[in-house]
Design a protein around this motif. Structure first.
Motif, PDB file in Angstrom:
ATOM      1  N   ILE A  29      66.260 -10.154  -7.174  1.00 26.77           N
ATOM      2  CA  ILE A  29      65.296  -9.581  -8.118  1.00 26.77           C
ATOM      3  C   ILE A  29      65.928  -8.363  -8.691  1.00 26.77           C
ATOM      4  CG2 ILE A  29      63.522 -10.712  -6.674  1.00 26.77           C
ATOM      5  CD1 ILE A  29      62.648  -7.702  -6.328  1.00 26.77           C
ATOM      6  N   PHE A  30      65.347  -8.018  -9.887  1.00 30.81           N
ATOM      7  CA  PHE A  30      65.809  -6.847 -10.443  1.00 30.81           C
ATOM      8  C   PHE A  30      64.537  -5.494 -10.122  1.00 30.81           C
ATOM      9  CE2 PHE A  30      67.869  -9.496 -13.830  1.00 30.81           C
ATOM     10  CZ  PHE A  30      69.063  -9.896 -12.836  1.00 30.81           C
ATOM     11  N   ILE A  31      65.324  -4.461  -9.940  1.00 27.08           N
ATOM     12  CA  ILE A  31      64.432  -3.266  -9.830  1.00 27.08           C
ATOM     13  C   ILE A  31      64.434  -2.512 -10.585  1.00 27.08           C
ATOM     14  CG2 ILE A  31      63.886  -1.394  -8.050  1.00 27.08           C
ATOM     15  CD1 ILE A  31      65.021  -3.397  -5.882  1.00 27.08           C
ATOM     16  N   GLY A  32      63.502  -1.910 -11.444  1.00 21.33           N
ATOM     17  CA  GLY A  32      63.480  -0.820 -12.614  1.00 21.33           C
ATOM     18  C   GLY A  32      62.149  -0.025 -12.802  1.00 21.33           C
ATOM     19  N   GLY A  44      68.587  -1.384 -11.183  1.00 20.31           N
ATOM     20  CA  GLY A  44      69.436  -2.267 -10.221  1.00 20.31           C
ATOM     21  C   GLY A  44      68.996  -3.525  -9.498  1.00 20.31           C
ATOM     22  N   THR A  45      69.486  -4.038  -8.472  1.00 17.11           N
ATOM     23  CA  THR A  45      69.453  -5.275  -8.045  1.00 17.11           C
ATOM     24  C   THR A  45      68.845  -5.158  -6.472  1.00 17.11           C
ATOM     25  OG1 THR A  45      71.239  -6.021  -9.194  1.00 17.11           O
ATOM     26  CG2 THR A  45      70.611  -7.361  -7.233  1.00 17.11           C
ATOM     27  N   GLY A  46      67.687  -6.101  -6.279  1.00 22.44           N
ATOM     28  CA  GLY A  46      67.450  -6.097  -4.889  1.00 22.44           C
ATOM     29  C   GLY A  46      67.585  -7.667  -4.314  1.00 22.44           C
ATOM     30  N   VAL A  62      65.996  -6.015  -0.032  1.00 22.58           N
ATOM     31  CA  VAL A  62      66.814  -4.541   0.373  1.00 22.58           C
ATOM     32  C   VAL A  62      67.481  -4.280  -1.110  1.00 22.58           C
ATOM     33  CG1 VAL A  62      69.099  -4.365   1.567  1.00 22.58           C
ATOM     34  CG2 VAL A  62      67.318  -5.798   2.672  1.00 22.58           C
ATOM     35  N   THR A  63      67.638  -3.199  -1.001  1.00 18.75           N
ATOM     36  CA  THR A  63      68.526  -2.565  -2.452  1.00 18.75           C
ATOM     37  C   THR A  63      69.275  -1.483  -1.817  1.00 18.75           C
ATOM     38  OG1 THR A  63      68.365  -1.976  -4.569  1.00 18.75           O
ATOM     39  CG2 THR A  63      66.513  -1.158  -3.294  1.00 18.75           C
ATOM     40  N   ALA A  64      69.660  -0.814  -2.721  1.00 23.53           N
ATOM     41  CA  ALA A  64      70.416   0.496  -2.576  1.00 23.53           C
ATOM     42  C   ALA A  64      69.409   1.756  -2.743  1.00 23.53           C
ATOM     43  CB  ALA A  64      71.573   0.736  -3.702  1.00 23.53           C
ATOM     44  N   LYS A  65      69.422   2.786  -1.741  1.00 18.92           N
ATOM     45  CA  LYS A  65      68.444   3.642  -1.691  1.00 18.92           C
ATOM     46  C   LYS A  65      68.466   4.468  -3.031  1.00 18.92           C
ATOM     47  CE  LYS A  65      67.846   8.042   0.940  1.00 18.92           C
ATOM     48  NZ  LYS A  65      68.236   8.824   2.115  1.00 18.92           N
ATOM     49  N   HIS A  66      69.941   4.723  -3.540  1.00 14.64           N
ATOM     50  CA  HIS A  66      69.769   5.390  -4.937  1.00 14.64           C
ATOM     51  C   HIS A  66      68.950   4.727  -6.040  1.00 14.64           C
ATOM     52  CE1 HIS A  66      73.441   2.563  -5.792  1.00 14.64           C
ATOM     53  NE2 HIS A  66      72.930   3.031  -6.937  1.00 14.64           N
ATOM     54  N   VAL A  67      68.927   3.358  -6.015  1.00  9.82           N
ATOM     55  CA  VAL A  67      68.075   2.683  -6.742  1.00  9.82           C
ATOM     56  C   VAL A  67      66.692   2.890  -6.841  1.00  9.82           C
ATOM     57  CG1 VAL A  67      67.557   0.123  -7.693  1.00  9.82           C
ATOM     58  CG2 VAL A  67      69.779   0.782  -7.268  1.00  9.82           C
ATOM     59  N   VAL A  68      66.185   2.956  -5.993  1.00 11.16           N
ATOM     60  CA  VAL A  68      64.907   3.518  -5.664  1.00 11.16           C
ATOM     61  C   VAL A  68      64.607   4.745  -5.981  1.00 11.16           C
ATOM     62  CG1 VAL A  68      63.017   3.797  -4.039  1.00 11.16           C
ATOM     63  CG2 VAL A  68      64.349   1.635  -3.696  1.00 11.16           C
ATOM     64  N   GLY A 154      74.438  -9.866  -9.052  1.00  9.18           N
ATOM     65  CA  GLY A 154      73.540  -8.918  -9.358  1.00  9.18           C
ATOM     66  C   GLY A 154      73.029  -8.721 -10.811  1.00  9.18           C
ATOM     67  N   LEU A 155      72.992  -7.372 -11.323  1.00 11.53           N
ATOM     68  CA  LEU A 155      72.629  -7.245 -12.651  1.00 11.53           C
ATOM     69  C   LEU A 155      73.558  -6.919 -13.729  1.00 11.53           C
ATOM     70  CD1 LEU A 155      69.893  -6.177 -14.367  1.00 11.53           C
ATOM     71  CD2 LEU A 155      70.142  -4.074 -13.067  1.00 11.53           C
TER      72      LEU A 155
END
Length: 194
Positions: A29-32, A44-46, A62-68, A154-155
């Motif tokens: 999924i995409f996070i934004g 980023g990508t989840g 799950v994603t990268a902490k820096h994306v959140v 990913g994205l």
């Protein structure tokens, strides 16, 4: 997650191309963030994953902490965009309090949240964590090393899809295997978990 290694002895030395299981792309999924005009801006990508314990599956995002954190710092609502079964992708708010980070290693760049996405509504799959992630044991048992083919899903931020998410797949090779902690500027990390 979102990462694969072709290490089977049967695959080595063949001319077969590596094609990933489509379920891996459906775990993305995409996070934004969501602009006031309603437009989605990807950060980023989840990955949707499943952890099995005592015969029961627990779904997580799950994603990268820096994306959140980067998305939160924008001041706009943090959202996830996920493909539906019958139409365009759905954009929904990701609750800030739902994210969990590593409790002892503050430099760990991983964020995890419980997933409540419905298989009936969304066109999704989950990647199994119990046997689907790279560990030191897996590396040893399967002779994973430099030169092995890998893929990453990913994205592509410049073309993520107008109405539906379009996860990309990139291929490559393992360039190096760390024998010690690696300092990436944010502190030393070891890439493989035991």
């Amino acid at each position: 997650c979102g990462f694969g290694v072709r290490t089977s002895p049967m695959d080595r030395g063949t001319d077969q191309s590596m094609r990933i299981n489509e379920d891996v792309r459906k775990s993305v999924i995409f996070i934004g963030v969501l602009r006031p005009d309603g437009s989605f801006i990807p950060y980023g990508t989840g990955f949707l994953v499943l952890w099995f314990e005592e015969g029961k599956g627990f779904p997580y995002l799950v994603t990268a902490k820096h994306v959140v954190e980067d998305a939160k710092h924008s001041g706009l609502p943090v959202v996830g965009r996920v493909n539906t079964r019958l139409g365009p992708a759905h954009v929904g708010t990701l609750v800030e309090e739902a994210w969990q980070y590593h409790t002892t290693n503050k430099k760990s760049d991983v964020a995890v949240a419980l997933s409540r996405l419905s298989f009936e509504t969304f066109d999704i799959k989950h990647v199994g964590l119990n046997d689907g992630c790279l560990s030191e044991k897996y590396v040893k048992d399967n002779d994973v090393g430099c030169g092995d083919e890998v893929f990453v899903t990913g994205l592509l931020t410049r073309h993520y899809g107008k109405t539906r998410n379009i996860p990309i797949v990139r291929m490559g090779n393992i360039a190096g295997m760390p024998d010690e902690l690696v300092d990436l500027g944010s502190g030393p990390i070891k890439f493989l978990a035991g």
